[in-house]
Structure formats: structure tokens, C-alpha cells
Design a protein around this motif. Structure first.
Motif, short mmCIF file in Angstrom:
data_model
loop_
_atom_site.label_atom_id
_atom_site.label_comp_id
_atom_site.label_asym_id
_atom_site.label_seq_id
_atom_site.Cartn_x
_atom_site.Cartn_y
_atom_site.Cartn_z
N ALA A 11 31.81 33.27 32.96
CA ALA A 11 32.37 34.55 32.45
C ALA A 11 31.40 35.65 32.19
O ALA A 11 31.64 36.77 32.78
CB ALA A 11 32.96 34.46 30.96
N GLU A 14 30.19 37.75 35.86
CA GLU A 14 30.56 39.04 36.10
C GLU A 14 30.22 40.34 35.66
O GLU A 14 30.09 41.29 36.38
CB GLU A 14 32.17 38.85 35.84
CG GLU A 14 32.97 37.71 36.36
CD GLU A 14 34.41 37.60 36.06
OE1 GLU A 14 34.99 38.33 35.58
OE2 GLU A 14 34.84 36.49 36.31
N GLU A 21 35.50 38.76 23.92
CA GLU A 21 36.01 39.04 25.45
C GLU A 21 35.48 37.57 26.03
O GLU A 21 36.09 36.93 27.08
CB GLU A 21 35.25 40.18 26.34
CG GLU A 21 35.65 41.39 25.79
CD GLU A 21 34.54 42.71 26.27
OE1 GLU A 21 33.63 42.42 26.61
OE2 GLU A 21 35.25 43.57 26.11
N LYS A 24 38.04 35.00 25.27
CA LYS A 24 39.09 35.02 26.11
C LYS A 24 38.99 34.30 27.41
O LYS A 24 39.59 33.63 27.96
CB LYS A 24 39.61 36.60 26.26
CG LYS A 24 40.22 36.92 24.95
CD LYS A 24 40.75 38.43 25.31
CE LYS A 24 41.49 38.94 24.01
NZ LYS A 24 41.62 40.27 23.97
N ARG A 25 37.77 35.02 27.96
CA ARG A 25 37.54 34.52 29.45
C ARG A 25 36.92 32.80 29.63
O ARG A 25 37.28 32.28 30.51
CB ARG A 25 36.60 35.41 30.02
CG ARG A 25 37.04 36.64 30.39
CD ARG A 25 35.93 37.36 31.04
NE ARG A 25 36.43 38.95 31.28
CZ ARG A 25 36.13 39.57 32.29
NH1 ARG A 25 35.70 38.89 33.53
NH2 ARG A 25 36.71 40.54 32.52
#
Length: 59
Positions: A11, A14, A21, A24-25
Motif C-alpha cells: 500500500a 504507491e 488510509e 483501508k488499503r
């Protein structure tokens, strides 16, 4: 646990992300577990924390 580490690293490849965040990823449900894992990874030199922006990034 090892799978969570791999998910967090993928994650963060990227772009730099905030804790929520990252959760979530990487599909990490528990915020405390995610933060402790990020701190362990920071101690190992895998990730860094930008204190000015509040984001985690690849070390």
C-alpha cells in the motif's frame, strides 16, 4: 501478521499514506495493531514517518 506487513508495504509503495488510509488499503481492521506494526517496521528501517505531513512512507 506477516501478511499484514506485506499488505502495508504494498500500500505504501504507491504513495505516502495516513494511518487510516493504510488500514483501508491493507485490510487491517484494528487501528492499534496497525500502528504498532508500523512502529515495528519503522524500527527495522522499512518505513518512515513524515512528522510534518502525518504520513507513512517507504524507508
Amino acid at each position: 501478521m506477516l501478511n499484514d506487513r506485506e499488505n502495508i508495504l504494498s500500500a505504501l509503495r504507491e504513495k505516502p499514506l495516513k494511518v487510516h488510509e493504510v488500514m483501508k488499503r491493507a485490510n487491517v481492521a484494528n487501528e492499534e495493531a496497525c500502528q504498532s506494526l508500523l512502529l515495528k517496521m519503522r524500527d527495522e528501517g522499512l518505513v518512515k514517518f513524515d512528522i510534518h505531513k502525518g504520513r507513512w512512507l517507504i524507508g
